[in-house]
Design a protein around this motif. Structure first.
Motif, PDB file in Angstrom:
ATOM      1  N   GLN A 129       3.740   1.820   9.042  1.00  0.00           N
ATOM      2  CA  GLN A 129       3.058   3.027   9.487  1.00  0.00           C
ATOM      3  C   GLN A 129       3.699   3.549  10.766  1.00  0.00           C
ATOM      4  O   GLN A 129       3.991   4.756  10.896  1.00  0.00           O
ATOM      5  N   ALA A 130       3.943   2.672  11.713  1.00  0.00           N
ATOM      6  CA  ALA A 130       4.574   3.081  12.982  1.00  0.00           C
ATOM      7  C   ALA A 130       5.987   3.602  12.741  1.00  0.00           C
ATOM      8  O   ALA A 130       6.414   4.588  13.367  1.00  0.00           O
ATOM      9  N   ALA A 131       6.712   2.970  11.819  1.00  0.00           N
ATOM     10  CA  ALA A 131       8.075   3.415  11.521  1.00  0.00           C
ATOM     11  C   ALA A 131       8.079   4.804  10.898  1.00  0.00           C
ATOM     12  O   ALA A 131       8.944   5.633  11.220  1.00  0.00           O
ATOM     13  N   PHE A 132       7.124   5.084  10.025  1.00  0.00           N
ATOM     14  CA  PHE A 132       7.041   6.418   9.421  1.00  0.00           C
ATOM     15  C   PHE A 132       6.654   7.464  10.471  1.00  0.00           C
ATOM     16  O   PHE A 132       7.149   8.596  10.436  1.00  0.00           O
ATOM     17  N   TYR A 133       5.787   7.104  11.403  1.00  0.00           N
ATOM     18  CA  TYR A 133       5.456   8.021  12.498  1.00  0.00           C
ATOM     19  C   TYR A 133       6.707   8.420  13.269  1.00  0.00           C
ATOM     20  O   TYR A 133       6.874   9.585  13.645  1.00  0.00           O
ATOM     21  N   ALA A 134       7.582   7.444  13.515  1.00  0.00           N
ATOM     22  CA  ALA A 134       8.781   7.709  14.307  1.00  0.00           C
ATOM     23  C   ALA A 134       9.859   8.437  13.518  1.00  0.00           C
ATOM     24  O   ALA A 134      10.764   9.033  14.104  1.00  0.00           O
ATOM     25  N   LYS A 135       9.758   8.410  12.203  1.00  0.00           N
ATOM     26  CA  LYS A 135      10.816   8.959  11.357  1.00  0.00           C
ATOM     27  C   LYS A 135      10.904  10.471  11.436  1.00  0.00           C
ATOM     28  O   LYS A 135      12.006  11.046  11.440  1.00  0.00           O
ATOM     29  N   HIS A 136       9.746  11.146  11.475  1.00  0.00           N
ATOM     30  CA  HIS A 136       9.729  12.613  11.536  1.00  0.00           C
ATOM     31  C   HIS A 136       8.337  13.061  11.989  1.00  0.00           C
ATOM     32  O   HIS A 136       7.345  12.466  11.559  1.00  0.00           O
ATOM     33  N   PRO A 137       8.238  14.098  12.817  1.00  0.00           N
ATOM     34  CA  PRO A 137       6.916  14.539  13.284  1.00  0.00           C
ATOM     35  C   PRO A 137       6.014  15.088  12.188  1.00  0.00           C
ATOM     36  O   PRO A 137       4.796  15.188  12.390  1.00  0.00           O
ATOM     37  N   ALA A 138       6.597  15.434  11.031  1.00  0.00           N
ATOM     38  CA  ALA A 138       5.780  15.904   9.910  1.00  0.00           C
ATOM     39  C   ALA A 138       5.800  14.895   8.770  1.00  0.00           C
ATOM     40  O   ALA A 138       5.587  15.266   7.614  1.00  0.00           O
ATOM     41  N   ASN A 139       6.021  13.615   9.072  1.00  0.00           N
ATOM     42  CA  ASN A 139       5.989  12.609   8.015  1.00  0.00           C
ATOM     43  C   ASN A 139       4.603  12.541   7.406  1.00  0.00           C
ATOM     44  O   ASN A 139       3.588  12.624   8.107  1.00  0.00           O
ATOM     45  N   PHE A 140       4.551  12.350   6.094  1.00  0.00           N
ATOM     46  CA  PHE A 140       3.286  12.430   5.363  1.00  0.00           C
ATOM     47  C   PHE A 140       2.304  11.335   5.757  1.00  0.00           C
ATOM     48  O   PHE A 140       1.092  11.475   5.530  1.00  0.00           O
ATOM     49  N   VAL A 141       2.767  10.270   6.378  1.00  0.00           N
ATOM     50  CA  VAL A 141       1.854   9.206   6.797  1.00  0.00           C
ATOM     51  C   VAL A 141       0.815   9.732   7.789  1.00  0.00           C
ATOM     52  O   VAL A 141      -0.307   9.214   7.870  1.00  0.00           O
TER      53      VAL A 141
END
Length: 452
Positions: free
Chosen positions: A40-52
């Motif tokens: 979850q934290a990695a997806f947050y960091a991946k892109h500001p509009a990540n679907f997570v």
């Protein structure tokens, strides 16, 4: 009669993402229920509009009744629409969606489509469940629906069509450049495109009219959609004094993914049960004494297998005739049902769900995760199941019975973030998702269901 419909999905603006140096890979995620805290934290960091940020928004120390993961998810969708990171489909579409991956040196492809389904109760016999559900995920998902006014992910359904009509209509003549593509962490390639050809859509609708649909994955999502449908219809009735006509509300529909059970690309895998701790009053010696009163050791797979802590070997088991539980036909030889009846209920006087809720039991599919538990001494034992055939799953459903929860694992998972079905009008458009179907936004201003 099964009704599927095209819809104007809300989708990521891929050209805008490309201008930012991003892609569908930057924003799409696995389903929320397989994402751990680190992921979850990695997806947050991946892109500001990540679907997570929508499907599994992080909890914070500042959370309150007015500021929750659900309200923040809704704010993300509104912000992304306003800045056109999310945009509505130009016209109603059914979406072709395929997944391909490598297994034993071969490429396997599963082909399907995403559409809306007019919701059917299980009693209608048109949509069949195959396993029981847990309460917690349904409570979580309905709160997210109420806040976002969106159906965020698809229910995975299967049907039978030996003629493979859907595949020929959607996949025989498509241009490779029409497909959006993403590759997930397991190396599965996901390809996706909208289909707006009215003649193709009509043929697909005719195909499914007389089909029976079986829920392969997403029982919680489907039951949540049914509960949300009834909730909205009751509030509309209270607001207007009239029962809404059947199928007249956007919440009378849910997004589904459909794939053909006669397709060789449909694979089902088992979900194993791992014990973290013994229930109160139990230990390995006492448990095994009870287990081997009911089961005998054998050399070939006959039911589930038992693995002791600190060992690598699986103990293959055969149920003794005198210990056979009173289960319906088909379930009486199904290892997940036998484990539930003879061990969780028959020995621990509990259920798999209760043991999971008590943090004593976990459901696992990934072998690497299971081996890590054994290596780190975080388990007191485990039960390893065989993969049921698609035919057996279908037969159990048609018999009117259900399997225990988490009895099957249809791989690969559907990617989240490909398309959203809004239960409301778009921010920048007067046309709503289902042309000719009344939106709940048409209620008088004093009765707008903004929190539903």
């Amino acid at each position: 009669m099964v009704d599927i419909l095209p819809f104007r999905g809300l989708r990521y603006n891929l050209p805008k993402l490309a201008q930012e140096g991003a892609s569908l890979n930057s924003v799409a995620t696995p389903p929320y229920d397989v994402i751990n805290d680190a992921q979850q934290a990695a997806f947050y960091a991946k892109h500001p509009a990540n679907f997570v940020r929508v499907d599994l928004n992080q909890k914070t120390a500042e959370d309150s009744e007015q500021n929750t993961p659900y309200t923040r998810a809704a704010q993300c969708i509104q912000q992304w629409e306003a800045e056109e990171t999310l945009i509505p489909e130009g016209q109603p579409a059914i979406y072709a969606y395929s997944q391909s991956w490598q297994e034993a040196g071969q490429t396997i492809e599963r082909k399907g489509l995403i559409a809306l389904l007019k919701l059917e109760t299980f009693e209608s016999g048109k949509v069949l469940p195959h396993e029981y559900t847990l309460k917690g995920p349904k409570q979580d998902r309905i709160q997210l629906m109420r806040s976002t006014l969106c159906n965020l992910s698809q229910v995975f359904m299967i049907y039978s069509d030996p003629q493979r009509t859907m595949e020929s209509l959607l996949y025989s003549q498509s241009n490779p450049q029409d497909w959006a593509s993403a590759t997930d962490a397991d190396g599965v390639i996901h390809q996706f495109r909208p289909v707006t050809d009215a003649a193709v859509i009509e043929k697909l609708q005719a195909l499914f009219k007389e089909k029976t649909l079986l829920i392969a994955d997403g029982h919680h999502r489907y039951e949540t959609a049914l509960a949300y449908q009834q909730e909205v219809r009751e509030q509309v009735k209270q607001a207007t004094g009239q029962e809404p006509p059947e199928g007249s509300l956007l919440s009378d529909y849910a997004m589904i993914f459909l794939t053909n059970m006669d397709d060789a690309g449909l694979k089902v895998y088992p979900t194993h049960r791992i014990l973290y701790q013994w229930p109160q009053g139990w230990d390995q010696t006492r448990f095994e004494a009870e287990l081997f009163q009911k089961y005998e050791r054998v050399s070939a797979d006959e039911t589930f297998s038992y693995r002791q802590p600190g060992t690598n070997a699986l103990i293959k088991l055969r149920l003794k005739p005198e210990a056979t539980p009173a289960l319906p036909p088909l379930l009486d030889t199904f290892d997940a049902a036998l484990l539930e009846e003879t061990v969780f209920k028959g020995i621990f006087n509990s259920t798999g769900e209760a043991l999971k809720q008590g943090h004593l039991l976990g459901f696992y599919r990934n072998e690497d995760e299971i081996e890590a538990l054994w290596r780190d001494g975080k388990t007191v034992g485990g039960f390893f199941l065989a993969a049921p055939s698609v035919k057996l799953v279908h037969q159990i459903c048609e018999s009117g019975h259900r399997m225990p929860q988490k009895s099957t694992y249809f791989y690969p998972k559907i990617l989240s973030g490909l398309v959203i079905y809004p239960y409301r009008t778009f921010l920048n458009s007067q046309r709503h998702a289902l042309s000719g179907i009344q939106s709940i936004q048409n209620l008088p201003a004093a009765h707008k269901l903004t929190t539903v």
